[in-house]
Design an enzyme around this catalytic site. Structure first.
Site, short mmCIF file in Angstrom:
data_model
loop_
_atom_site.label_atom_id
_atom_site.label_comp_id
_atom_site.label_asym_id
_atom_site.label_seq_id
_atom_site.Cartn_x
_atom_site.Cartn_y
_atom_site.Cartn_z
NE ARG A 131 -4.04 -2.03 0.37
CZ ARG A 131 -5.07 -2.22 1.20
NH1 ARG A 131 -5.32 -1.35 2.16
NH2 ARG A 131 -5.85 -3.27 1.07
CG ASP B 122 -15.21 4.19 6.07
OD1 ASP B 122 -15.69 3.05 6.20
OD2 ASP B 122 -13.99 4.41 5.95
#
Length: 266
Positions: free
Chosen positions: A34, A135
């Site tokens: 990532r 979120d």
């Protein structure tokens, strides 16, 4: 690019402070994958150099980007369909006599929130209902607000609902779908961190979906999150959790009413 153990521990400690999620050493390849593009974009040939610079500068924007990257967001429409079957039957047996508010508390890129909205539109039509999705990740909240998805995310979406509530992309948007405006107008998204106090204006909800997020936390963390969420659940409201997430032994004021479905009590 690889991370040293020291750099891995440093960046995951930062991530845990912000998100409450602790990544085990088994997640080291995921973290390396990532962060590689971010390191390259920042002009670093080594991940260790990038992590050192990241933590040294403590730039809020770059730290937010890292948190966004490390937040796992694997989702699709009508995931864990048993919950939607349960909610559908509930609305048929006990239709609300007033406004119905639903909270998708870990909404990721919005597929869950829009799945709920499709179900409500089918069962309640033009009656007063709304869905709010929240979120931690700013990136996925922005994606949810766009309401544009790869068609593969609709693999569990019934064809009738696909035709009724989605627009198939053409040309540059081939292979994608867009949620129709009438449904988008009933759904809103905002950022919220479940490890922190919720926004004061969030309000109370008849139904809360808190699914597939508790698995990332230890028992004390799970208990804190559920208690924080329960503060926004109406006295006779329902809380849906992931089927792989147990609230047993957490000493929470809830009672089970169906598999992975709870209400106040206990």
């Amino acid at each position: 690019m690889t991370l040293s153990t020291a750099s891995f521990e440093a960046v995951t400690a930062m991530f845990a402070r912000v998100s409450g999620i602790r990544l085990s050493p088994a997640k080291k390849p995921l973290v390396e994958g990532r962060l590689q593009r971010m390191a390259q974009d920042a002009g670093h040939a080594r991940l260790d150099d990038y992590v050192h610079a990241l933590l040294e500068a403590a730039d809020p924007k770059e730290l937010t980007r890292v948190v966004d990257k490390l937040t796992t967001n694997e989702t699709y429409f009508f995931r864990e369909p048993e919950h939607f079957d349960h909610l559908r039957q509930l609305l048929r047996d006990q239709p609300p006599d007033g406004p119905l508010r639903v909270w998708s508390a870990a909404s990721s890129s919005g597929e869950e929130a829009f799945s709920i909205a499709m179900l409500l539109a089918e069962e309640l039509g033009r009656r007063d209902w709304s869905v709010i999705g929240t979120d931690l990740s700013t990136a996925v909240v922005q994606q949810a607000q766009r309401a544009l998805y790869p068609m593969e995310r609709a693999r569990n979406l019934p064809q009738a609902l696909l035709k009724r509530y989605c627009l198939r992309g053409e040309g540059d948007y081939a292979g994608q779908l867009l949620i129709q405006r009438a449904l988008r107008e009933r759904v809103s998204f905002r950022c919220a961190n479940l490890m922190q106090e919720m926004p004061r204006d969030l309000g109370q909800f008849d139904i809360i979906f808190l699914r597939n997020v508790l698995i990332y936390f230890d028992p004390p963390g799970k208990a804190r999150i559920v208690r924080r969420v329960l503060a926004h659940l109406k006295p006779d409201g329902l809380l849906y959790t992931g089927h792989a997430e147990s609230l047993a032994n957490l000493e929470l004021p809830v009672r089970s009413v169906a598999p992975a479905v709870y209400t106040h009590g206990g």
